[in-house]
Design a protein around this motif. Structure first.
Motif, PDB file in Angstrom:
ATOM      1  N   ASP A  79       0.852  -1.178   0.000  1.00 14.10           N
ATOM      2  CA  ASP A  79       0.000   0.000   0.000  1.00 14.10           C
ATOM      3  C   ASP A  79       0.898   1.240   0.000  1.00 14.10           C
ATOM      4  N   ASN A  80       0.334   2.376  -0.337  1.00 12.00           N
ATOM      5  CA  ASN A  80       1.120   3.600  -0.378  1.00 12.00           C
ATOM      6  C   ASN A  80       1.422   4.111   1.030  1.00 12.00           C
ATOM      7  N   VAL A 116       4.408   8.427 -12.304  1.00 15.83           N
ATOM      8  CA  VAL A 116       4.158   7.471 -11.227  1.00 15.83           C
ATOM      9  C   VAL A 116       3.770   6.126 -11.809  1.00 15.83           C
ATOM     10  N   ASN A 117       4.473   5.092 -11.375  1.00 18.68           N
ATOM     11  CA  ASN A 117       4.152   3.726 -11.782  1.00 18.68           C
ATOM     12  C   ASN A 117       3.013   3.222 -10.898  1.00 18.68           C
ATOM     13  N   LYS A 118       1.807   3.223 -11.431  1.00 19.25           N
ATOM     14  CA  LYS A 118       0.627   2.867 -10.644  1.00 19.25           C
ATOM     15  C   LYS A 118       0.561   1.385 -10.296  1.00 19.25           C
ATOM     16  N   SER A 119       1.414   0.573 -10.928  1.00 22.49           N
ATOM     17  CA  SER A 119       1.365  -0.868 -10.657  1.00 22.49           C
ATOM     18  C   SER A 119       2.120  -1.239  -9.386  1.00 22.49           C
ATOM     19  N   LYS A 120       2.813  -0.274  -8.786  1.00 25.56           N
ATOM     20  CA  LYS A 120       3.591  -0.546  -7.574  1.00 25.56           C
ATOM     21  C   LYS A 120       3.275   0.497  -6.513  1.00 25.56           C
ATOM     22  N   ALA A 121       3.177   0.037  -5.275  1.00 25.39           N
ATOM     23  CA  ALA A 121       2.940   0.971  -4.176  1.00 25.39           C
ATOM     24  C   ALA A 121       4.130   1.917  -4.047  1.00 25.39           C
ATOM     25  N   TYR A 122       3.861   3.130  -3.600  1.00 27.33           N
ATOM     26  CA  TYR A 122       4.922   4.123  -3.479  1.00 27.33           C
ATOM     27  C   TYR A 122       5.039   4.635  -2.042  1.00 27.33           C
ATOM     28  N   THR A 123       6.201   5.203  -1.748  1.00 29.35           N
ATOM     29  CA  THR A 123       6.463   5.847  -0.462  1.00 29.35           C
ATOM     30  C   THR A 123       6.987   7.252  -0.722  1.00 29.35           C
ATOM     31  N   LEU A 124       6.314   8.243  -0.152  1.00 36.24           N
ATOM     32  CA  LEU A 124       6.739   9.632  -0.245  1.00 36.24           C
ATOM     33  C   LEU A 124       7.523   9.964   1.021  1.00 36.24           C
ATOM     34  N   VAL A 125       8.766  10.410   0.862  1.00 35.41           N
ATOM     35  CA  VAL A 125       9.662  10.593   2.011  1.00 35.41           C
ATOM     36  C   VAL A 125       9.993  12.078   2.176  1.00 35.41           C
ATOM     37  N   HIS A 157       9.032  -2.627   0.372  1.00 30.85           N
ATOM     38  CA  HIS A 157       9.752  -2.535  -0.899  1.00 30.85           C
ATOM     39  C   HIS A 157       8.986  -1.679  -1.908  1.00 30.85           C
ATOM     40  N   ASN A 158       8.441  -0.588  -1.432  1.00 30.85           N
ATOM     41  CA  ASN A 158       7.725   0.342  -2.297  1.00 30.85           C
ATOM     42  C   ASN A 158       8.702   1.123  -3.186  1.00 30.85           C
ATOM     43  N   ALA A 159       8.158   1.736  -4.212  1.00 33.54           N
ATOM     44  CA  ALA A 159       8.938   2.699  -4.993  1.00 33.54           C
ATOM     45  C   ALA A 159       9.152   3.926  -4.121  1.00 33.54           C
ATOM     46  N   ILE A 160      10.398   4.393  -4.026  1.00 31.69           N
ATOM     47  CA  ILE A 160      10.745   5.490  -3.120  1.00 31.69           C
ATOM     48  C   ILE A 160      10.824   6.809  -3.883  1.00 31.69           C
ATOM     49  N   TYR A 161      10.179   7.838  -3.341  1.00 34.53           N
ATOM     50  CA  TYR A 161      10.244   9.189  -3.880  1.00 34.53           C
ATOM     51  C   TYR A 161      10.617  10.128  -2.737  1.00 34.53           C
ATOM     52  N   THR A 162      11.840  10.667  -2.769  1.00 33.53           N
ATOM     53  CA  THR A 162      12.264  11.590  -1.724  1.00 33.53           C
ATOM     54  C   THR A 162      12.023  13.027  -2.167  1.00 33.53           C
ATOM     55  N   PHE A 163      11.616  13.856  -1.221  1.00 33.10           N
ATOM     56  CA  PHE A 163      11.353  15.269  -1.494  1.00 33.10           C
ATOM     57  C   PHE A 163      12.442  16.094  -0.829  1.00 33.10           C
TER      58      PHE A 163
END
Length: 203
Positions: free
Chosen positions: A59-60, A148-157, A129-135
């Motif tokens: 999950d995101n 954004v790859n919608k097929s994989k959960a993401y993490t906003l950091v 093991h989400n896709a990582i996006y650092t701000f």
């Protein structure tokens, strides 16, 4: 649940009704409310056990690195839930999410959120093991250009309010920057989370 005896308005009557309906024990105790409350207009105090359910796999997520402002924390929780992200990872040291200031500013959203503390971001990555996006202020990719790859959960950091993310996050990705005018140094953390969460929900 503690209730103040000298106030019997509609809100208090509703609390009593809900307590009876949900079989929640309550008592009228003016002395204890006066002792515990940090505000003059407090007429009820809820007593509950802190719960840390852990984050949902696949999950995101939002991850905050060493957040230090309680008002920001509550606003971030409320905003994240509003945009459909109910998993919040927190890297220590950090504020207590159950501090009354956080609970109040979350407007109840904290009770809809999965929260988990971690000693380090590495510990977080060992478990998810989400896709990582650092701000970051030095991010190389502007937010509106992110695909954004919608097929994989993401993490906003996000980093903390004063210093952002440490340099060791630079190895994870190119970083995302939210552009603003040169009239300010940076955006408020809660505002940045809101902008990012809205963008990722919309794309």
């Amino acid at each position: 649940m503690l209730l103040y005896s000298k106030v019997q308005n509609n809100a208090i009557r509703k609390v009593i009704h809900l307590c009876n309906q949900k079989q929640i024990r309550f008592e009228v105790n003016d002395k204890l409310i006066n002792k515990l409350s940090t505000k003059d207009n407090c007429y009820a105090i809820g007593v509950f056990k802190k719960q840390f359910n852990g984050l949902a796999q696949f999950d995101n997520h939002i991850v905050l690195d060493r957040p230090g402002d309680m008002g920001n924390m509550g606003t971030i929780i409320r905003t994240a839930v509003g945009f459909g992200i109910i998993n919040l990872g927190i890297i220590l040291p950090a504020v207590d999410v159950y501090n009354p200031k956080v609970v109040r500013s979350s407007m109840g959203s904290i009770f809809k959120t999965n929260i988990q503390y971690f000693e380090s971001f590495q510990e977080y990555m060992n478990n998810f093991h989400n896709a990582i996006y650092t701000f970051r202020l030095d991010g190389k990719i502007e937010l509106h250009k992110i695909e954004v790859n919608k097929s994989k959960a993401y993490t906003l950091v996000f980093g903390n309010e004063s210093s952002g993310l440490p340099d060791d996050y630079q190895v994870l990705d190119d970083g995302i920057v939210i552009r603003h005018t040169q009239d300010i140094d940076s955006l408020n953390l809660a505002v940045s989370v809101g902008i990012a969460a809205h963008h990722f929900r919309s794309v």
